[in-house]
Structures are given as structure tokens and as C-alpha cells.
Write a protein that holds these residues in place. Structure first.
Motif, PDB file in Angstrom:
ATOM      1  N   UNK A  14      10.849  13.604  -6.574  1.00  0.00           N
ATOM      2  CA  UNK A  14      11.632  12.593  -5.853  1.00  0.00           C
ATOM      3  C   UNK A  14      10.973  12.165  -4.538  1.00  0.00           C
ATOM      4  N   UNK A  15       9.995  12.937  -4.043  1.00  0.00           N
ATOM      5  CA  UNK A  15       9.327  12.604  -2.787  1.00  0.00           C
ATOM      6  C   UNK A  15       8.034  11.808  -2.981  1.00  0.00           C
ATOM      7  N   UNK A  16       7.704  11.484  -4.255  1.00  0.00           N
ATOM      8  CA  UNK A  16       6.431  10.791  -4.479  1.00  0.00           C
ATOM      9  C   UNK A  16       6.388   9.434  -3.800  1.00  0.00           C
ATOM     10  N   UNK A  17       7.438   8.640  -3.987  1.00  0.00           N
ATOM     11  CA  UNK A  17       7.418   7.292  -3.428  1.00  0.00           C
ATOM     12  C   UNK A  17       7.522   7.295  -1.910  1.00  0.00           C
ATOM     13  N   UNK A  18       8.413   8.106  -1.295  1.00  0.00           N
ATOM     14  CA  UNK A  18       8.344   8.216   0.164  1.00  0.00           C
ATOM     15  C   UNK A  18       6.989   8.734   0.642  1.00  0.00           C
ATOM     16  N   UNK A  19       6.388   9.609  -0.161  1.00  0.00           N
ATOM     17  CA  UNK A  19       5.088  10.163   0.213  1.00  0.00           C
ATOM     18  C   UNK A  19       3.992   9.112   0.248  1.00  0.00           C
ATOM     19  N   UNK A  20       3.930   8.237  -0.772  1.00  0.00           N
ATOM     20  CA  UNK A  20       2.868   7.228  -0.775  1.00  0.00           C
ATOM     21  C   UNK A  20       3.080   6.200   0.335  1.00  0.00           C
ATOM     22  N   UNK A  21       4.341   5.941   0.673  1.00  0.00           N
ATOM     23  CA  UNK A  21       4.608   5.008   1.774  1.00  0.00           C
ATOM     24  C   UNK A  21       4.155   5.616   3.110  1.00  0.00           C
ATOM     25  N   UNK A  22       4.499   6.880   3.332  1.00  0.00           N
ATOM     26  CA  UNK A  22       4.059   7.543   4.565  1.00  0.00           C
ATOM     27  C   UNK A  22       2.537   7.619   4.622  1.00  0.00           C
ATOM     28  N   UNK A  23       1.913   7.966   3.490  1.00  0.00           N
ATOM     29  CA  UNK A  23       0.457   8.048   3.443  1.00  0.00           C
ATOM     30  C   UNK A  23      -0.181   6.697   3.746  1.00  0.00           C
ATOM     31  N   UNK A  24       0.359   5.642   3.146  1.00  0.00           N
ATOM     32  CA  UNK A  24      -0.193   4.314   3.362  1.00  0.00           C
ATOM     33  C   UNK A  24      -0.053   3.851   4.800  1.00  0.00           C
ATOM     34  N   UNK A  25       1.142   4.046   5.373  1.00  0.00           N
ATOM     35  CA  UNK A  25       1.347   3.647   6.762  1.00  0.00           C
ATOM     36  C   UNK A  25       0.399   4.407   7.695  1.00  0.00           C
ATOM     37  N   UNK A  26       0.250   5.694   7.439  1.00  0.00           N
ATOM     38  CA  UNK A  26      -0.619   6.497   8.301  1.00  0.00           C
ATOM     39  C   UNK A  26      -2.075   6.140   8.161  1.00  0.00           C
ATOM     40  N   UNK A  27      -2.544   5.974   6.920  1.00  0.00           N
ATOM     41  CA  UNK A  27      -3.965   5.709   6.728  1.00  0.00           C
ATOM     42  C   UNK A  27      -4.344   4.289   7.150  1.00  0.00           C
ATOM     43  N   UNK A  28      -3.505   3.309   6.851  1.00  0.00           N
ATOM     44  CA  UNK A  28      -3.809   1.941   7.271  1.00  0.00           C
ATOM     45  C   UNK A  28      -3.873   1.819   8.781  1.00  0.00           C
TER      46      UNK A  28
END
Length: 389
Positions: A282-296
Motif C-alpha cells: 500500500x506504500x508503493x505509490x506514496x513511495x514513488x511520489x516521495x522518491x520523485x519529489x526528492x530526486x527531482x
């Protein structure tokens, strides 16, 4: 610049979703796949220092045209079932991106000195969009065109379009023969602590980015995520980078100290990797959003530091060559380390611990590189560090 920026990530992000197909078709080991993901990042670093040398002899505009031509040829060449051509094309693509990525900050500093930080965010947003397209369209293109090789080859068309647009819309003057004192390169950059702080920050945060580009779909598939969904998760993560890539330099310019913003963004990267590699489904989609915001945001801000920490375009060019040269060589160790861990059947926890260590290292470097400091030259042409104006 935006059209060029669109081309500087698909060569990397389009490979990761089809790695499993390439490995199955060509019989590559996990170590060989790790080398394939590491090679373009290593070539980014090895060829980035060539950009200032070419720029002084050919001019920045011709140097970028040469890099785009090399990129188009490399992307077409790597779309081969020959292991040798696959590796050669991948290496040449990394070389082309290394040269292009080094001269772009110099162009920004020269053409838009007052809005350089915001323009850096704009073309970084273009980089992120290109990366998202590469990750999201790789599998659909492979299915539609009949194979992973045709999918990889199709990205050469985007590079050719950028080359055509750059040649038509941008004047290509030869560099002037008369050199003013402020146009001459400085001496002793490798002895500057500030230059090393920016360089190693670029290397550590880029290592995390290229691990995601090269290995995230594979790591997710090992957590029982389907091939198409793993590619989609990477694509969404890269797409989200668009927003933070544009916003981070704008927010950071509200103060002369970039440390709080860098720490916040790198914390998001750490949270994202935890959710994806250790958390429940259930944390996959929040995880990719957090990862994307941080890396970008962290990548955009790291590129912005090349401008903010330089007193003039010539210094920006030298700092860019060092930062992206040595920094990307350091970054190449990340994908290689993950490939070796998987070769020895490491657990997801061990992979996550490695990524967490890199995040912590990047945060420590951000505390140094994010300070209000600037590289300038003294009367003897040697690099000094002063507070920014």
C-alpha cells in the motif's frame, strides 16, 4: 535548451524497464547487467571534462551539436542483439550526455545570468520529462514495435530532432581569438574545498538517481511487482520530478542558504526508497511520489549550485566539468554496487541499507555545499572562496 534537455535522460531511463528482456535474450549475468547500467554513468563522468576543452576550440554551440549527433548515433547503435554493440552504444550515449550536461549550465549562466537558477529548474524539468517518457514508454514501444531493440532505437529520433532544432534556431559562432582576463580559466580548482563539496554532493545524489533509473524496476519485480507496473512506477516517479525540479530552485532562491531545502529533499528520497523496498504494497505509490519529489528537487538544486557557486560563466564551466566529471564517476559506483549485491543474492534489506548510507552521505555533504559561498579568482588567477553577493 529545453529540447536538448529532453534528450539527456531517455537513454538511461528507457533501458531499465527492458533489462529483464535483454538479459533473457542475450543471456547476460546479473553482473553483466550491472555493468550495462553502470557504463553510461561512468562515461558521463569520464567525458564531462572534455566539454570545456571542446567549447574553447569549437564554441559551446558546436560542442552541443557534436554531442547531440553522437547521442543519436549511439542510441541507434545500441539497439542491437550484439552484446558488443549494445555496450558500445550505451557507452557512447553516456559520453554524449556527459558533454551535453556539462555545457548546458554554462549556457544558462552566459545567456540568462540574472535568472540562471530558475532557468536551471526549467531545463531540469525537461530532463525529468524526458526521463519519465523513457521509463513509461519503453515497454509499450517494445510491444508495439516488436522488440526491445526497436524500442531503444526509437529514441534516436528524438535526439535527431533536437540536433535539427539546435542547428536551425541557435547561432553557431566560432570562439573569439582574444581572451579577456575574466574569460581565462583559473588554476587550482582541485584544491578548493567548496568545489569538492559540490562535486561529491552531485556524485552521491546522482548515484541514487541512477540506481533508480537502472535498477528500480528490477528491484520492484523481485518484490513480486509485474513488469508493466514496475515500469509505470518508475515513470510516475520520474514524472513527479517535473514539479520539484522547477519549484526547488525558486524556493531555494528565497534565501542564500540552500541547506534546509537540500536536507528536506534528500529526506524524501530516503522515505521513498524505504516505502518501495521495505514497506507494504500500500506504500508503493506514496513511495514513488516521495522518491520523485526528492530526486527531482535535489538534482535540480545540485545543478543550480553550479551556477550559484560560480562568479562568472568561465568558472561555472570549470566547476561543471569537475563536478559532472568526478561526480558521475562516483555516481557510477552506485548501480555497480547494486548489481554486485544482486549477483550475490543480497536481500532487499541489504540493498535498502546501502541506499540509506548514500542518502546520509549526501545529507552531510549538503550541509557543506549548501552554504552561502562562491568560487572566484584572485589577482593571480587562483581560485578563492568568498561569500556570495
Amino acid at each position: 535548451m529545453i529540447l536538448v534537455g529532453l534528450n539527456l535522460r531517455p537513454a538511461l531511463s528507457s533501458l531499465a524497464p527492458v533489462l529483464a528482456r535483454i538479459q533473457a535474450d542475450l543471456g547476460l549475468s546479473a553482473a553483466a547487467v550491472g555493468a550495462l547500467t553502470t557504463m553510461p554513468v561512468l562515461c558521463l563522468g569520464l567525458f564531462a571534462p572534455l566539454a570545456p576543452w571542446l567549447s574553447r576550440r569549437l564554441g559551446i554551440e558546436r560542442t552541443l551539436s557534436l554531442a547531440l549527433l553522437l547521442l543519436a548515433l549511439a542510441l541507434w547503435l545500441r539497439a542491437s542483439h550484439s552484446v558488443g554493440l549494445l555496450f558500445l552504444g550505451t557507452a557512447l550515449a553516456g559520453a554524449a550526455i556527459g558533454i551535453s550536461g556539462t555545457v548546458l549550465p554554462v549556457l544558462v549562466k552566459r545567456e540568462l545570468p540574472r535568472g540562471a537558477d530558475l532557468m536551471t529548474g526549467v531545463y531540469t524539468m525537461a530532463l525529468c520529462l524526458g526521463g519519465a517518457l523513457g521509463a513509461g514508454l519503453s515497454i509499450p514501444l517494445a510491444d508495439w514495435l516488436g522488440g526491445w531493440d526497436a524500442s531503444l532505437a526509437s529514441w534516436s529520433l528524438l535526439a535527431a530532432a533536437a540536433l535539427l532544432g539546435w542547428r536551425i534556431m541557435m547561432p553557431h559562432p566560432w570562439p573569439g581569438r582574444v581572451s579577456r582576463p575574466q574569460d581565462r580559466p583559473g588554476r587550482g580548482l582541485l584544491a578548493s574545498p567548496l568545489a569538492w563539496q559540490v562535486t561529491l554532493l552531485m556524485g552521491s545524489q546522482s548515484s541514487l538517481a541512477y540506481i533508480a533509473f537502472g535498477w528500480l524496476p528490477t528491484l520492484l519485480q523481485r518484490r513480486n511487482v509485474g513488469e508493466a507496473e514496475a515500469g509505470l512506477l518508475l515513470a510516475v516517479s520520474v514524472f513527479v520530478q517535473l514539479f520539484s525540479a522547477l519549484a526547488a530552485p525558486w524556493l531555494a532562491r528565497l534565501g542564500r542558504d540552500q541547506r534546509p531545502m537540500l536536507l528536506l529533499l534528500l529526506s524524501l528520497v530516503g522515505v521513498g526508497f524505504y516505502c518501495l523496498l521495505q514497506g507494504p504494497p500500500m506504500l508503493r505509490w506514496p513511495g514513488v511520489i516521495a522518491l520523485g519529489l526528492g530526486q527531482g528537487g535535489s538534482f535540480s538544486l545540485a545543478l543550480t549550485l553550479l551556477v550559484l557557486r560560480s562568479a562568472n560563466p568561465v568558472i561555472a564551466g570549470q566547476l561543471s566539468g569537475m563536478t559532472q566529471g568526478i561526480g558521475y564517476c562516483v555516481a557510477a559506483l552506485g548501480p555497480l554496487a547494486v548489481g554486485l549485491l544482486l549477483e550475490f543474492e543480497a536481500s532487499m534489506t541489504q540493498v535498502w541499507l546501502l541506499l540509506t548510507l548514500v542518502v546520509v552521505a549526501a545529507m552531510l555533504l549538503a550541509l557543506l555545499a549548501g552554504r552561502n559561498r562562491c568560487l572566484d579568482l584572485d589577482a593571480q588567477g587562483r581560485f578563492i572562496t568568498r561569500r556570495s553577493d
